[in-house]
Motif scaffolding. Structure first.
Motif, mmCIF file in Angstrom:
data_model
loop_
_atom_site.group_PDB
_atom_site.id
_atom_site.type_symbol
_atom_site.label_atom_id
_atom_site.label_comp_id
_atom_site.label_asym_id
_atom_site.label_seq_id
_atom_site.Cartn_x
_atom_site.Cartn_y
_atom_site.Cartn_z
ATOM 1 N N VAL A 129 10.855 4.844 -12.385
ATOM 2 C CA VAL A 129 10.474 3.522 -12.562
ATOM 3 C C VAL A 129 11.168 2.922 -14.037
ATOM 4 O O VAL A 129 11.202 3.665 -14.805
ATOM 5 C CB VAL A 129 9.142 3.349 -12.471
ATOM 6 N N THR A 130 11.384 1.727 -13.985
ATOM 7 C CA THR A 130 12.139 1.046 -15.015
ATOM 8 C C THR A 130 10.807 0.807 -16.180
ATOM 9 O O THR A 130 9.780 0.883 -15.890
ATOM 10 C CB THR A 130 12.797 -0.251 -14.851
ATOM 11 N N GLU A 131 11.501 0.825 -17.487
ATOM 12 C CA GLU A 131 10.355 0.952 -18.601
ATOM 13 C C GLU A 131 9.487 -0.447 -18.475
ATOM 14 O O GLU A 131 8.403 -0.762 -18.860
ATOM 15 C CB GLU A 131 10.880 1.037 -19.672
ATOM 16 N N GLU A 132 10.463 -1.422 -17.906
ATOM 17 C CA GLU A 132 9.747 -2.933 -17.822
ATOM 18 C C GLU A 132 8.557 -2.696 -16.863
ATOM 19 O O GLU A 132 7.565 -3.807 -17.064
ATOM 20 C CB GLU A 132 10.719 -3.939 -17.439
ATOM 21 N N GLU A 133 8.743 -1.903 -15.678
ATOM 22 C CA GLU A 133 7.480 -2.069 -14.797
ATOM 23 C C GLU A 133 6.501 -0.981 -14.875
ATOM 24 O O GLU A 133 5.474 -1.119 -14.294
ATOM 25 C CB GLU A 133 8.241 -1.610 -13.399
ATOM 26 N N VAL A 134 6.820 0.181 -15.568
ATOM 27 C CA VAL A 134 6.101 1.379 -15.655
ATOM 28 C C VAL A 134 4.754 1.028 -15.978
ATOM 29 O O VAL A 134 3.496 1.617 -15.897
ATOM 30 C CB VAL A 134 6.698 2.578 -16.204
ATOM 31 N N HIS A 135 4.473 0.094 -17.081
ATOM 32 C CA HIS A 135 3.276 -0.216 -17.577
ATOM 33 C C HIS A 135 2.211 -0.870 -16.591
ATOM 34 O O HIS A 135 1.079 -0.699 -16.826
ATOM 35 C CB HIS A 135 3.364 -1.242 -18.602
ATOM 36 N N ARG A 136 2.920 -1.293 -15.350
ATOM 37 C CA ARG A 136 1.730 -1.735 -14.502
ATOM 38 C C ARG A 136 1.230 -0.588 -13.275
ATOM 39 O O ARG A 136 0.509 -0.669 -12.603
ATOM 40 C CB ARG A 136 2.553 -2.711 -13.495
ATOM 41 N N ILE A 137 1.877 0.652 -13.566
ATOM 42 C CA ILE A 137 1.203 1.747 -12.934
ATOM 43 C C ILE A 137 0.297 2.516 -13.638
ATOM 44 O O ILE A 137 0.515 2.876 -14.575
ATOM 45 C CB ILE A 137 2.596 2.713 -12.478
ATOM 46 N N ASP A 138 -0.851 2.930 -12.966
ATOM 47 C CA ASP A 138 -1.853 3.808 -13.446
ATOM 48 C C ASP A 138 -1.886 5.085 -12.593
ATOM 49 O O ASP A 138 -1.986 5.054 -11.454
ATOM 50 C CB ASP A 138 -3.363 2.935 -13.723
ATOM 51 N N THR A 139 -2.582 6.022 -13.241
ATOM 52 C CA THR A 139 -2.733 7.377 -12.256
ATOM 53 C C THR A 139 -3.947 7.092 -11.635
ATOM 54 O O THR A 139 -5.122 6.801 -12.115
ATOM 55 C CB THR A 139 -2.806 8.367 -13.326
ATOM 56 N N GLY A 140 -3.946 7.443 -10.395
ATOM 57 C CA GLY A 140 -4.943 7.420 -9.340
ATOM 58 C C GLY A 140 -5.483 6.078 -9.105
ATOM 59 O O GLY A 140 -6.685 6.180 -8.441
ATOM 60 N N ALA A 141 -5.118 5.168 -9.713
ATOM 61 C CA ALA A 141 -5.860 3.795 -9.710
ATOM 62 C C ALA A 141 -5.833 3.181 -8.311
ATOM 63 O O ALA A 141 -6.719 2.658 -7.914
ATOM 64 C CB ALA A 141 -5.288 2.765 -10.831
ATOM 65 N N ARG A 142 -4.877 3.181 -7.643
ATOM 66 C CA ARG A 142 -4.279 2.146 -6.462
ATOM 67 C C ARG A 142 -3.592 3.196 -5.534
ATOM 68 O O ARG A 142 -2.724 4.007 -5.901
ATOM 69 C CB ARG A 142 -3.846 1.154 -6.787
ATOM 70 N N PRO A 143 -3.705 2.978 -4.214
ATOM 71 C CA PRO A 143 -2.891 3.867 -3.199
ATOM 72 C C PRO A 143 -1.359 3.537 -3.481
ATOM 73 O O PRO A 143 -1.008 2.383 -3.622
ATOM 74 C CB PRO A 143 -3.435 3.296 -1.979
ATOM 75 N N VAL A 144 -0.569 4.391 -2.831
ATOM 76 C CA VAL A 144 0.936 4.580 -2.954
ATOM 77 C C VAL A 144 1.013 4.777 -1.145
ATOM 78 O O VAL A 144 0.599 5.766 -0.594
ATOM 79 C CB VAL A 144 1.509 5.779 -3.437
ATOM 80 N N ARG A 145 1.817 3.774 -0.699
ATOM 81 C CA ARG A 145 2.298 3.744 0.754
ATOM 82 C C ARG A 145 3.462 4.343 0.936
ATOM 83 O O ARG A 145 4.474 3.836 0.286
ATOM 84 C CB ARG A 145 1.709 2.377 1.511
ATOM 85 N N MET A 146 3.763 5.135 1.875
ATOM 86 C CA MET A 146 5.028 5.758 1.995
ATOM 87 C C MET A 146 5.409 5.747 3.438
ATOM 88 O O MET A 146 4.485 5.963 4.230
ATOM 89 C CB MET A 146 4.963 7.350 1.442
ATOM 90 N N LYS A 147 6.700 5.394 3.590
ATOM 91 C CA LYS A 147 7.237 5.657 5.055
ATOM 92 C C LYS A 147 8.232 6.523 5.123
ATOM 93 O O LYS A 147 9.251 6.605 4.223
ATOM 94 C CB LYS A 147 7.375 4.217 5.417
ATOM 95 N N PHE A 148 8.647 7.401 6.071
ATOM 96 C CA PHE A 148 9.724 8.242 6.463
ATOM 97 C C PHE A 148 10.426 7.923 7.738
ATOM 98 O O PHE A 148 9.846 8.094 8.714
ATOM 99 C CB PHE A 148 9.064 9.666 6.268
ATOM 100 N N ASP A 149 11.632 7.381 7.420
ATOM 101 C CA ASP A 149 12.596 7.196 8.729
ATOM 102 C C ASP A 149 12.775 8.482 9.596
ATOM 103 O O ASP A 149 12.860 8.155 10.980
ATOM 104 C CB ASP A 149 13.664 6.425 8.428
ATOM 105 N N ALA A 150 12.690 9.573 9.152
ATOM 106 C CA ALA A 150 13.197 10.659 9.796
ATOM 107 C C ALA A 150 12.169 11.000 10.921
ATOM 108 O O ALA A 150 12.515 11.875 11.802
ATOM 109 C CB ALA A 150 13.423 11.987 8.784
ATOM 110 N N LEU A 151 11.010 10.439 10.701
ATOM 111 C CA LEU A 151 9.782 10.838 11.637
ATOM 112 C C LEU A 151 9.701 9.791 12.934
ATOM 113 O O LEU A 151 8.879 9.773 13.618
ATOM 114 C CB LEU A 151 8.397 10.954 10.976
ATOM 115 N N LYS A 152 10.696 8.766 12.904
ATOM 116 C CA LYS A 152 10.489 7.913 13.869
ATOM 117 C C LYS A 152 11.176 8.366 15.155
ATOM 118 O O LYS A 152 11.795 9.173 15.026
ATOM 119 C CB LYS A 152 11.452 6.510 13.548
ATOM 120 N N GLY A 153 10.411 8.238 16.233
ATOM 121 C CA GLY A 153 10.775 8.973 17.492
ATOM 122 C C GLY A 153 10.324 10.131 17.728
ATOM 123 O O GLY A 153 10.610 10.726 18.697
#
Length: 288
Positions: A129-153
């Motif tokens: 993550v860029t140094e300008e954005e990383v200050h907005r990220i905390d450990t364990g505070a909020r969920p991370v949503r992930m999508k994997f195109d390889a699993l489609k179908g």
């Protein structure tokens, strides 16, 4: 399983070295016992002045040297046993063998990687993550949503939720990014190492706020506008009007509007707005 035997090297030479080290330790202990007994008898003779100072000092020195040899033999025995243990390769963790780089009777060296073990029930992802954005990220505070195109179908949902477990305190000077690590459960082990996915990290949440589709924004960061539909002076044909807006937080699809220049009754144009100019007549894609 952890500590399960995965491979065994040819340890015949190591077995012999181990036995030799044990034998040397036993012999060193026998020498110490014999010298101790001899020194004890000669100490009595020395008290009776039947042997010289030089003789008793020599015996004392031999006894101390023998004790040192026992310590050295004990270290050699421990080292031989340690080297022998290296011939049995065990899994360092719970997991599944992902890669095997060896065959029966193959010659290997200490530099070779012969197995790779992966803990498939838990997904670990590294992002930068860029140094300008990383200050907005905390450990364990909020969920991370992930999508994997390889699993489609494949019948799998292709969407997973994880959490941030580590944010590096160091910025990479080469590219100005910070390493962030994410963990997520991998039910059924459907995800495999090397898959590519898209992640959305929730850094903030505002409730009861006004949001519009991100595609409606025109302009550039810090000076955004949107086109809205207004009734013309004639009152029949709607026209486009450009309105300055202040954008707040955003996700992949929507952006928050902070300044109150539009409200829930405003008709925001979200298609073709990049070709519009102030006052252009517009046609709605569906009846108002």
């Amino acid at each position: 399983k952890k500590k399960q035997i995965m491979a065994k090297l040819d340890d015949r030479e190591l077995q012999l070295n181990n036995r030799q080290a044990y034998a040397a330790l036993r012999q060193a202990r026998v020498n110490v016992d014999n010298l101790k007994e001899t020194l004890g008898r000669n100490e009595e003779l020395y008290v009776d002045q039947l042997i010289s100072d030089q003789q008793i000092e020599q015996l004392r020195a031999q006894y101390q040297m023998a004790r040192a040899q026992v310590k050295s033999a004990r270290v050699a025995k421990d080292l031989a046993r340690l080297n022998l243990s290296y011939a049995t390769i065990k899994s360092p963790m719970e997991g599944t063998v992902a890669i095997r780089n060896c065959e029966l009777n193959q010659r290997v060296t200490t530099a070779d990687t012969i197995f790779e073990v992966a803990e498939l029930d838990k997904l670990r992802i590294r992002i930068f993550v860029t140094e300008e954005e990383v200050h907005r990220i905390d450990t364990g505070a909020r969920p991370v949503r992930m999508k994997f195109d390889a699993l489609k179908g494949t019948g799998e949902k292709g969407e997973f939720t994880g959490k941030v477990v580590f944010v590096s305190p160091v910025v990479n000077p080469a590219n100005g990014t910070v390493e962030v690590r994410i963990e997520a459960a991998n039910p059924g082990n459907v995800l495999t190492e090397g898959m590519f996915g898209r992640l959305t990290i929730e850094t903030d949440m505002h409730e009861n706020t006004l949001a519009i589709p991100k595609q409606a924004l025109v302009g550039e960061e810090g000076h955004y506008q949107v086109f809205v539909a207004k009734t013309s002076s004639a009152g029949d044909t709607p026209i486009a009007q450009k309105v300055d807006v202040v954008a707040g937080i955003a996700d992949a699809d929507y952006v928050e509007i902070l300044d109150g220049s539009i409200d829930t009754e405003t008709l925001v144009i979200i298609e073709g707005q990049n070709l519009l100019s102030e006052g252009d007549a517009i046609v709605f894609a569906s009846p108002m």
